[in-house]
Motif scaffolding. Structure first.
Motif, short mmCIF file in Angstrom:
data_model
loop_
_atom_site.label_atom_id
_atom_site.label_comp_id
_atom_site.label_asym_id
_atom_site.label_seq_id
_atom_site.Cartn_x
_atom_site.Cartn_y
_atom_site.Cartn_z
N CYS A 49 0.82 -1.22 0.00
CA CYS A 49 0.00 0.00 0.00
C CYS A 49 0.85 1.27 0.00
N LEU A 50 1.97 1.25 0.70
CA LEU A 50 2.88 2.41 0.67
C LEU A 50 3.41 2.63 -0.74
N VAL A 51 3.80 1.57 -1.41
CA VAL A 51 4.28 1.68 -2.79
C VAL A 51 3.16 2.21 -3.68
N ALA A 52 1.96 1.71 -3.49
CA ALA A 52 0.82 2.13 -4.31
C ALA A 52 0.52 3.62 -4.14
N HIS A 53 0.75 4.15 -2.96
CA HIS A 53 0.36 5.53 -2.67
C HIS A 53 1.51 6.49 -2.46
N HIS A 54 2.72 6.09 -2.85
CA HIS A 54 3.84 7.00 -2.60
C HIS A 54 3.70 8.28 -3.41
N SER A 55 4.10 9.35 -2.78
CA SER A 55 4.23 10.67 -3.40
C SER A 55 2.98 11.14 -4.16
N GLY A 56 1.85 11.01 -3.49
CA GLY A 56 0.61 11.55 -4.06
C GLY A 56 0.14 10.81 -5.29
N GLU A 62 -5.79 9.84 -10.95
CA GLU A 62 -6.92 10.62 -11.48
C GLU A 62 -6.66 11.04 -12.92
N GLN A 63 -5.45 11.47 -13.22
CA GLN A 63 -5.11 11.90 -14.58
C GLN A 63 -5.17 10.73 -15.56
N ARG A 64 -4.82 9.55 -15.09
CA ARG A 64 -4.76 8.37 -15.96
C ARG A 64 -6.06 7.56 -15.98
N ASP A 82 4.43 9.97 5.28
CA ASP A 82 5.12 11.26 5.19
C ASP A 82 6.63 11.06 5.01
N ALA A 83 7.21 10.12 5.74
CA ALA A 83 8.65 9.87 5.63
C ALA A 83 9.01 9.33 4.25
N LEU A 84 8.16 8.49 3.69
CA LEU A 84 8.40 7.98 2.34
C LEU A 84 8.32 9.12 1.32
N ILE A 85 7.32 9.97 1.46
CA ILE A 85 7.19 11.13 0.57
C ILE A 85 8.40 12.04 0.72
N TYR A 86 8.80 12.29 1.95
CA TYR A 86 9.98 13.12 2.20
C TYR A 86 11.19 12.54 1.47
N SER A 87 11.39 11.25 1.60
CA SER A 87 12.55 10.61 0.95
C SER A 87 12.51 10.78 -0.56
N ARG A 123 -0.63 19.54 -9.34
CA ARG A 123 -1.79 19.52 -8.44
C ARG A 123 -1.43 19.00 -7.06
N ALA A 124 -0.51 18.04 -6.99
CA ALA A 124 -0.13 17.41 -5.72
C ALA A 124 0.85 18.24 -4.90
N ARG A 125 1.42 19.27 -5.49
CA ARG A 125 2.49 20.02 -4.82
C ARG A 125 2.12 20.45 -3.39
N PRO A 126 0.94 21.03 -3.13
CA PRO A 126 0.63 21.41 -1.74
C PRO A 126 0.58 20.19 -0.79
N TYR A 127 -0.02 19.09 -1.25
CA TYR A 127 -0.08 17.87 -0.45
C TYR A 127 1.32 17.35 -0.15
N LEU A 128 2.16 17.28 -1.18
CA LEU A 128 3.51 16.78 -1.01
C LEU A 128 4.33 17.68 -0.10
N GLY A 129 4.20 18.99 -0.31
CA GLY A 129 4.93 19.95 0.53
C GLY A 129 4.53 19.82 1.99
N ALA A 130 3.25 19.62 2.25
CA ALA A 130 2.78 19.46 3.63
C ALA A 130 3.36 18.18 4.25
#
Length: 141
Positions: A49-56, A62-64, A82-87, A123-130
Motif C-alpha cells: 500500500c505504501l508503494v501504491a500511494h507513494h508521493s501523491g 486521477e489523470q490516468r 510522510d517519511a516515504l514522501i519526504y525521501s 496539483r499534488a504540490r501542496p499535499y507533497l509539501g505538507a
C-alpha cells in the motif's frame, strides 16, 4: 520513526519505484504496477500500500483514469507515508539530495506540460509539501 517501523520504511524507500521496471509494466502507472508486483510476491500489505500511494499517487491515478484500480490499496495518512514522501521528494533521480522545491522543479522539467505526470505533480504540490514539512517537524526530521 518508531523502531518497529524503520525496516518497513527502508523497504518502501528502496522499492517505491519498482513499477518502472519494463518487465512489470501493465498499466504504465508505476505505483500501481509496483504494488501489484509486490502483492503477487506476497509482500507485507502495508509495504504494498505504501508503494501504491507513494508521493501523491492518487493525483496521477486521477489523470490516468486509474482511481478505481488504486482503490483496493488503502492509503494510510501516517508519519510513515510522510517519511516515504519526504525521501522521494528530497532525492533526485540519480540519488542526489534536493530540497523540495528543486525536486518538484526537476520533475516538472522532465515531463512535458500537459502530461499526466506534470499535471499530477503540479496539483499534488501542496499535499507533497505538507507531507515533507510534517516529516521535517518530527523528532529527528
Amino acid at each position: 520513526m518508531p523502531e518497529d517501523e524503520r525496516d518497513l520504511l527502508v523497504a518502501a524507500v528502496w522499492l517505491h519505484d519498482i513499477g518502472y521496471a519494463p518487465e512489470l509494466r501493465e498499466t504504465g502507472f508505476h505505483p500501481l504496477d509496483g504494488a501489484r508486483h509486490l502483492e503477487s510476491l506476497g509482500a507485507p500489505r502495508r509495504l504494498v500500500c505504501l508503494v501504491a500511494h507513494h508521493s501523491g499517487a492518487v493525483y496521477e491515478a486521477e489523470q490516468r483514469g486509474l482511481v478505481t484500480e488504486l482503490e483496493p490499496y488503502e492509503r494510510e495518512d501516517s508519519p510513515l507515508l510522510d517519511a516515504l514522501i519526504y525521501s522521494d521528494m528530497t532525492t533526485g533521480p540519480a540519488g542526489q539530495r534536493f530540497d523540495f522545491g528543486r525536486r518538484i522543479d526537476e520533475i516538472l522539467v522532465r515531463y512535458e506540460p500537459g502530461s499526466e505526470v506534470h499535471t499530477a505533480i503540479s496539483r499534488a504540490r501542496p499535499y507533497l509539501g505538507a507531507a515533507v514539512e510534517r516529516a521535517r517537524a518530527r523528532p529527528g526530521g
